[in-house]
Design a protein around this motif. Structure first.
Motif, short mmCIF file in Angstrom:
data_model
loop_
_atom_site.label_atom_id
_atom_site.label_comp_id
_atom_site.label_asym_id
_atom_site.label_seq_id
_atom_site.Cartn_x
_atom_site.Cartn_y
_atom_site.Cartn_z
N GLY A 27 0.92 -1.10 -0.05
CA GLY A 27 0.03 0.01 0.03
C GLY A 27 0.79 1.28 0.15
N LYS A 29 2.11 4.61 -1.58
CA LYS A 29 2.89 4.90 -3.06
C LYS A 29 4.03 3.84 -2.87
CE LYS A 29 1.62 9.86 -3.04
NZ LYS A 29 1.91 11.21 -2.86
N VAL A 54 -3.71 1.43 -9.04
CA VAL A 54 -2.81 1.85 -8.03
C VAL A 54 -2.08 0.69 -7.43
CG1 VAL A 54 -4.61 3.40 -7.35
CG2 VAL A 54 -4.68 1.08 -6.39
N ARG A 80 -8.81 -0.84 -8.75
CA ARG A 80 -9.57 -1.01 -7.49
C ARG A 80 -11.15 -1.10 -8.01
NH1 ARG A 80 -7.81 1.80 -1.87
NH2 ARG A 80 -9.41 0.19 -1.39
N CYS A 132 -0.94 9.21 -6.66
CA CYS A 132 -0.44 7.80 -6.57
C CYS A 132 1.14 7.39 -6.64
CB CYS A 132 -1.14 6.96 -7.91
SG CYS A 132 -0.23 7.49 -9.39
N HIS A 153 -6.53 11.24 -12.07
CA HIS A 153 -5.91 11.98 -10.73
C HIS A 153 -5.71 13.27 -10.71
CE1 HIS A 153 -3.99 7.46 -9.80
NE2 HIS A 153 -5.32 7.50 -9.81
N LEU A 176 -5.80 5.15 -2.49
CA LEU A 176 -4.63 4.11 -2.22
C LEU A 176 -4.94 3.09 -0.97
CD1 LEU A 176 -1.55 6.53 -2.54
CD2 LEU A 176 -2.52 5.36 -4.19
N GLU A 179 -0.69 2.00 4.03
CA GLU A 179 0.70 1.43 4.18
C GLU A 179 1.24 0.69 5.09
OE1 GLU A 179 4.24 3.85 2.23
OE2 GLU A 179 3.67 4.48 4.11
#
Length: 332
Positions: A27, A29, A54, A80, A132, A153, A176, A179
């Motif tokens: 996750g 970037k 993504v 997604r 992204c 985006h 996104l 992370e």
């Protein structure tokens, strides 16, 4: 020990998953390896809807015996859009490979230190998308600073606040995934006796309560929402193998076979490397538990099996497409 490395998601500080730390991650970037020659936006478009995919995850997997692959990372991107997620179809997913010599244009020769000082990432070399983190050939016509990979985006960022304040700091875009760092340990597997009749009783109870259909906790009975253990020995073997490490999000063993989640379908043939014509070999698989870690419900998979060039060739593009096979639990 089985020779398989298994990956788990852990909370992390942002600096711990920057490019210069050579981490595996989920996750946020992408932490690009080659920091200048990023893939073109067209490469990262979903084949079904033509919208930007993504970043899902990346695995740092160097070939220690090969100087050209001293640094080596595999990147997975996914769309997604729920309509693009078709059972046993990989049109909404792509895997890219990048490799570098130890002596390269981006990183020091010696290993990085621990801490946020001296972070190196793609923003030091090229424009990356505000949303992204991918290569960004477009710029905001108003501030001339914010860059974007696509019109989609740019419009997204405009709506989330860029319209009113070009200078405002940006939070992680909601499109996104959250992370995490991915840490890897050797698999320890012991044979266990499974009472199939008891497991089926527990599953039927969950089904009655409407608690099936989620992969949270990866219990044997919850996974049976998609397949009957008495009718699918492959699925039963999958359950048994992961029972001792239910939180695993990755299984890695180069030049082996995937831990299949269903008897079929499976790939009839693995396409050869399109850059050097070498055979590809299985390298790792993404597990369904990653969906639960990410709290993702719009898309789904059973496993994502990644096959890579046996030579890990260093020809042509800096980010090379590899082959990914999506197998779903139902086998439909």
């Amino acid at each position: 020990m089985t020779g398989v490395d298994i990956g788990f998601a852990e909370q992390c500080e942002p600096w711990q998953v920057e490019s210069s730390q050579f981490s595996s991650k989920i996750g946020g970037k992408p932490a690009w390896l080659d920091l200048q020659n990023l893939p073109e936006p067209k490469t990262l478009e979903c084949l079904s809807c033509q919208k930007p995919m993504v970043f899902l995850c990346q695995v740092y997997a160097p070939y220690e015996e090969d100087p050209d692959n001293f640094h080596r990372t595999l990147f997975i991107f996914i769309c997604r859009g729920s309509k693009c997620c078709v059972p046993n179809n990989n049109n909404n997913i792509i895997v890219l490979r990048s490799n570098l010599r130890r002596d390269n244009s981006f990183y020091p020769y010696d290993p990085p230190g621990e801490g946020p000082e001296g972070v190196i990432n793609a923003t030091n070399f090229v424009s990356v998308c505000e949303v992204c983190g991918c290569f960004a050939p477009k710029r905001c016509s108003k501030c001339k600073k914010s860059a974007y990979c696509s019109r989609e985006h740019q419009v997204y960022d405009w709506k989330r606040g860029h319209k009113t304040n070009c200078e405002s700091p940006k939070m992680l875009a909601k499109i996104l995934f959250n992370e995490f760092e991915m840490v890897v340990d050797p698999e320890e597997f012991e044979e266990e006796n499974v009472n199939e009749e008891k497991e089926m009783e527990e599953y039927k109870k969950l089904e009655t309560e409407g608690k099936t259909g989620t992969l949270n906790d990866i219990s044997e009975t919850e996974l049976e929402a998609h397949a009957d253990i008495k009718e699918d020995e492959v699925f039963a073997a999958f359950q048994k193998r992961i029972a001792g490490n239910k939180e695993q999000v990755l299984r890695y063993k180069r030049s082996s076979e995937p831990l299949w989640i269903a008897k079929e379908p499976r790939p009839d043939n693995i396409p050869r490397c399109e850059y050097c014509d070498s055979e590809r070999q299985f390298e790792f698989q993404v597990m369904p538990q990653m969906l639960a870690i990410l709290d993702e419900t719009a898309i789904d998979w059973g496993i994502l099996a990644v096959y890579t060039c046996k030579k890990s060739c260093n020809a042509d593009k800096c980010y090379k497409k590899e082959f990914i096979y999506k197998q779903d639990v139902s086998g439909s």
